[in-house]
Design a protein around this motif. Structure first.
Motif, PDB file in Angstrom:
ATOM      1  N   MET A 107       0.844  -1.177   0.000  1.00 58.70           N
ATOM      2  CA  MET A 107       0.000   0.000   0.000  1.00 58.70           C
ATOM      3  C   MET A 107       0.896   1.249   0.000  1.00 58.70           C
ATOM      4  SD  MET A 107      -2.920   1.142   2.740  1.00 58.70           S
ATOM      5  CE  MET A 107      -4.190   0.087   2.073  1.00 58.70           C
ATOM      6  N   GLU A 108       0.524   2.209  -0.790  1.00 57.47           N
ATOM      7  CA  GLU A 108       1.314   3.429  -0.906  1.00 57.47           C
ATOM      8  C   GLU A 108       1.115   4.314   0.322  1.00 57.47           C
ATOM      9  OE1 GLU A 108       1.491   7.200  -3.911  1.00 57.47           O
ATOM     10  OE2 GLU A 108       1.042   5.236  -4.768  1.00 57.47           O
ATOM     11  N   LYS A 109       2.197   4.946   0.750  1.00 55.37           N
ATOM     12  CA  LYS A 109       2.154   5.837   1.916  1.00 55.37           C
ATOM     13  C   LYS A 109       2.314   7.280   1.457  1.00 55.37           C
ATOM     14  CE  LYS A 109       2.194   2.426   4.928  1.00 55.37           C
ATOM     15  NZ  LYS A 109       2.486   2.216   6.311  1.00 55.37           N
ATOM     16  N   PHE A 110       1.842   8.192   2.300  1.00 51.24           N
ATOM     17  CA  PHE A 110       1.873   9.607   1.985  1.00 51.24           C
ATOM     18  C   PHE A 110       2.417  10.363   3.192  1.00 51.24           C
ATOM     19  CE2 PHE A 110      -0.389  13.755   2.030  1.00 51.24           C
ATOM     20  CZ  PHE A 110       0.105  14.268   0.845  1.00 51.24           C
ATOM     21  N   LYS A 111       3.333  11.293   2.954  1.00 51.41           N
ATOM     22  CA  LYS A 111       3.894  12.106   4.032  1.00 51.41           C
ATOM     23  C   LYS A 111       3.254  13.489   3.991  1.00 51.41           C
ATOM     24  CE  LYS A 111       8.292  11.864   5.047  1.00 51.41           C
ATOM     25  NZ  LYS A 111       9.757  12.099   5.074  1.00 51.41           N
ATOM     26  N   PHE A 112       2.494  13.798   5.035  1.00 53.33           N
ATOM     27  CA  PHE A 112       1.827  15.090   5.173  1.00 53.33           C
ATOM     28  C   PHE A 112       2.574  15.897   6.226  1.00 53.33           C
ATOM     29  CE2 PHE A 112      -1.358  17.779   7.328  1.00 53.33           C
ATOM     30  CZ  PHE A 112      -1.832  18.501   6.239  1.00 53.33           C
ATOM     31  N   ILE A 113       3.017  17.097   5.869  1.00 48.93           N
ATOM     32  CA  ILE A 113       3.755  17.952   6.790  1.00 48.93           C
ATOM     33  C   ILE A 113       3.015  19.272   6.918  1.00 48.93           C
ATOM     34  CG2 ILE A 113       5.937  19.121   7.256  1.00 48.93           C
ATOM     35  CD1 ILE A 113       7.288  16.969   5.497  1.00 48.93           C
ATOM     36  N   THR A 114       2.791  19.693   8.154  1.00 46.26           N
ATOM     37  CA  THR A 114       2.124  20.961   8.413  1.00 46.26           C
ATOM     38  C   THR A 114       2.760  21.607   9.639  1.00 46.26           C
ATOM     39  OG1 THR A 114      -0.034  22.036   8.683  1.00 46.26           O
ATOM     40  CG2 THR A 114       0.281  19.930   9.821  1.00 46.26           C
ATOM     41  N   GLU A 115       2.537  22.886   9.799  1.00 46.54           N
ATOM     42  CA  GLU A 115       3.150  23.613  10.908  1.00 46.54           C
ATOM     43  C   GLU A 115       2.142  24.599  11.485  1.00 46.54           C
ATOM     44  OE1 GLU A 115       7.548  24.747  10.942  1.00 46.54           O
ATOM     45  OE2 GLU A 115       6.550  26.640  10.469  1.00 46.54           O
ATOM     46  N   TYR A 116       2.140  24.704  12.814  1.00 44.39           N
ATOM     47  CA  TYR A 116       1.215  25.598  13.498  1.00 44.39           C
ATOM     48  C   TYR A 116       1.984  26.463  14.486  1.00 44.39           C
ATOM     49  CZ  TYR A 116      -2.364  22.451  11.709  1.00 44.39           C
ATOM     50  OH  TYR A 116      -3.158  21.707  10.890  1.00 44.39           O
ATOM     51  N   GLU A 117       1.587  27.720  14.578  1.00 45.74           N
ATOM     52  CA  GLU A 117       2.175  28.611  15.571  1.00 45.74           C
ATOM     53  C   GLU A 117       1.336  28.529  16.842  1.00 45.74           C
ATOM     54  OE1 GLU A 117       3.541  33.264  16.197  1.00 45.74           O
ATOM     55  OE2 GLU A 117       2.531  32.689  14.341  1.00 45.74           O
ATOM     56  N   LEU A 118       2.018  28.396  17.968  1.00 45.13           N
ATOM     57  CA  LEU A 118       1.337  28.308  19.255  1.00 45.13           C
ATOM     58  C   LEU A 118       1.953  29.324  20.207  1.00 45.13           C
ATOM     59  CD1 LEU A 118       1.422  24.453  19.393  1.00 45.13           C
ATOM     60  CD2 LEU A 118      -0.670  25.775  19.323  1.00 45.13           C
ATOM     61  N   ARG A 119       1.118  29.935  21.019  1.00 44.23           N
ATOM     62  CA  ARG A 119       1.618  30.889  22.019  1.00 44.23           C
ATOM     63  C   ARG A 119       1.905  30.135  23.311  1.00 44.23           C
ATOM     64  NH1 ARG A 119      -2.966  33.680  20.590  1.00 44.23           N
ATOM     65  NH2 ARG A 119      -2.662  34.899  18.724  1.00 44.23           N
ATOM     66  N   ALA A 120       2.953  29.359  23.273  1.00 44.04           N
ATOM     67  CA  ALA A 120       3.374  28.579  24.446  1.00 44.04           C
ATOM     68  C   ALA A 120       4.860  28.291  24.286  1.00 44.04           C
ATOM     69  CB  ALA A 120       2.592  27.270  24.514  1.00 44.04           C
ATOM     70  N   SER A 121       5.570  28.269  25.382  1.00 38.36           N
ATOM     71  CA  SER A 121       7.005  27.978  25.302  1.00 38.36           C
ATOM     72  C   SER A 121       7.207  26.500  24.969  1.00 38.36           C
ATOM     73  CB  SER A 121       7.679  28.298  26.636  1.00 38.36           C
ATOM     74  OG  SER A 121       7.268  27.358  27.613  1.00 38.36           O
ATOM     75  N   PRO A 122       8.335  26.156  24.353  1.00 34.84           N
ATOM     76  CA  PRO A 122       8.612  24.742  24.084  1.00 34.84           C
ATOM     77  C   PRO A 122       8.541  23.897  25.357  1.00 34.84           C
ATOM     78  CG  PRO A 122      10.135  26.099  22.850  1.00 34.84           C
ATOM     79  CD  PRO A 122       9.359  27.026  23.764  1.00 34.84           C
ATOM     80  N   LYS A 123       9.020  24.433  26.459  1.00 38.15           N
ATOM     81  CA  LYS A 123       9.015  23.703  27.726  1.00 38.15           C
ATOM     82  C   LYS A 123       7.589  23.422  28.197  1.00 38.15           C
ATOM     83  CE  LYS A 123      11.433  23.853  32.134  1.00 38.15           C
ATOM     84  NZ  LYS A 123      12.360  24.617  32.951  1.00 38.15           N
ATOM     85  N   MET A 124       6.684  24.363  27.975  1.00 34.88           N
ATOM     86  CA  MET A 124       5.294  24.179  28.379  1.00 34.88           C
ATOM     87  C   MET A 124       4.552  23.246  27.417  1.00 34.88           C
ATOM     88  SD  MET A 124       1.975  25.505  27.852  1.00 34.88           S
ATOM     89  CE  MET A 124       0.754  26.461  28.654  1.00 34.88           C
ATOM     90  N   LEU A 125       4.889  23.325  26.143  1.00 30.82           N
ATOM     91  CA  LEU A 125       4.214  22.537  25.114  1.00 30.82           C
ATOM     92  C   LEU A 125       4.652  21.069  25.105  1.00 30.82           C
ATOM     93  CD1 LEU A 125       2.313  22.669  22.642  1.00 30.82           C
ATOM     94  CD2 LEU A 125       4.293  23.340  21.267  1.00 30.82           C
ATOM     95  N   PHE A 126       5.908  20.816  25.420  1.00 25.50           N
ATOM     96  CA  PHE A 126       6.483  19.477  25.251  1.00 25.50           C
ATOM     97  C   PHE A 126       5.712  18.342  25.934  1.00 25.50           C
ATOM     98  CE2 PHE A 126       9.674  16.119  25.758  1.00 25.50           C
ATOM     99  CZ  PHE A 126       9.969  15.917  24.413  1.00 25.50           C
ATOM    100  N   PRO A 127       5.260  18.494  27.176  1.00 21.87           N
ATOM    101  CA  PRO A 127       4.515  17.389  27.798  1.00 21.87           C
ATOM    102  C   PRO A 127       3.245  16.998  27.036  1.00 21.87           C
ATOM    103  CG  PRO A 127       5.181  18.983  29.454  1.00 21.87           C
ATOM    104  CD  PRO A 127       5.488  19.594  28.119  1.00 21.87           C
ATOM    105  N   TYR A 128       2.674  17.933  26.286  1.00 20.18           N
ATOM    106  CA  TYR A 128       1.454  17.629  25.532  1.00 20.18           C
ATOM    107  C   TYR A 128       1.724  16.789  24.285  1.00 20.18           C
ATOM    108  CZ  TYR A 128      -0.942  20.894  28.563  1.00 20.18           C
ATOM    109  OH  TYR A 128      -1.464  21.516  29.669  1.00 20.18           O
TER     110      TYR A 128
END
Length: 130
Positions: A1-22
């Protein structure tokens, strides 16, 4: 079965340290990404959607930078499994935090994937107050 790579990016108002556990812990991921997430031995996670279990192995993790989950048994010979990769980047210029998502799977409909991730990001933004 053929695979597809979907890449997207979102801006979030949170520090990397705060976001990482999520994006890296079962409790964080179960708040926005899957209906339920359980940790298992050997860096494996049980993701549940629509009462179906999907076992993934955490194949990489860099503290406050990123994590990748490879879903087991999603390829016949096991060499091309589906995965989801979360990367956290912070712009030095603007101090904005970006979450880059790579979704590698057999879903090839870009519009469907965009709608899916937009909805998931809305949930995450609500949680982190972004």
């Amino acid at each position: 079965m053929e695979k597809f790579k979907f890449i997207t990016e979102y801006e979030l108002r949170a520090s990397p340290k705060m976001l990482f556990p999520y994006i890296s812990t079962a409790s964080g991921l179960s708040q926005w990404f899957a209906s339920k997430v359980n940790t298992m031995p050997e860096q494996r996670f049980d993701f549940q959607w629509d009462n179906e279990s999907h076992i993934a192995r955490q194949v990489s993790m860099r503290q406050n930078k990123g994590v990748r989950f490879e879903f087991l048994d999603t390829d016949e010979n096991g060499s091309d499994n589906n995965y989801v990769d979360f990367r956290v980047d912070q712009s030095e210029l603007t101090q904005s935090t970006f979450l880059r998502i790579t979704d590698y799977s057999s879903t090839t409909d870009q519009d469907e994937l965009r709608d899916l991730w937009d909805g998931l990001m809305d949930k995450l933004r609500e949680i982190v107050g972004s």
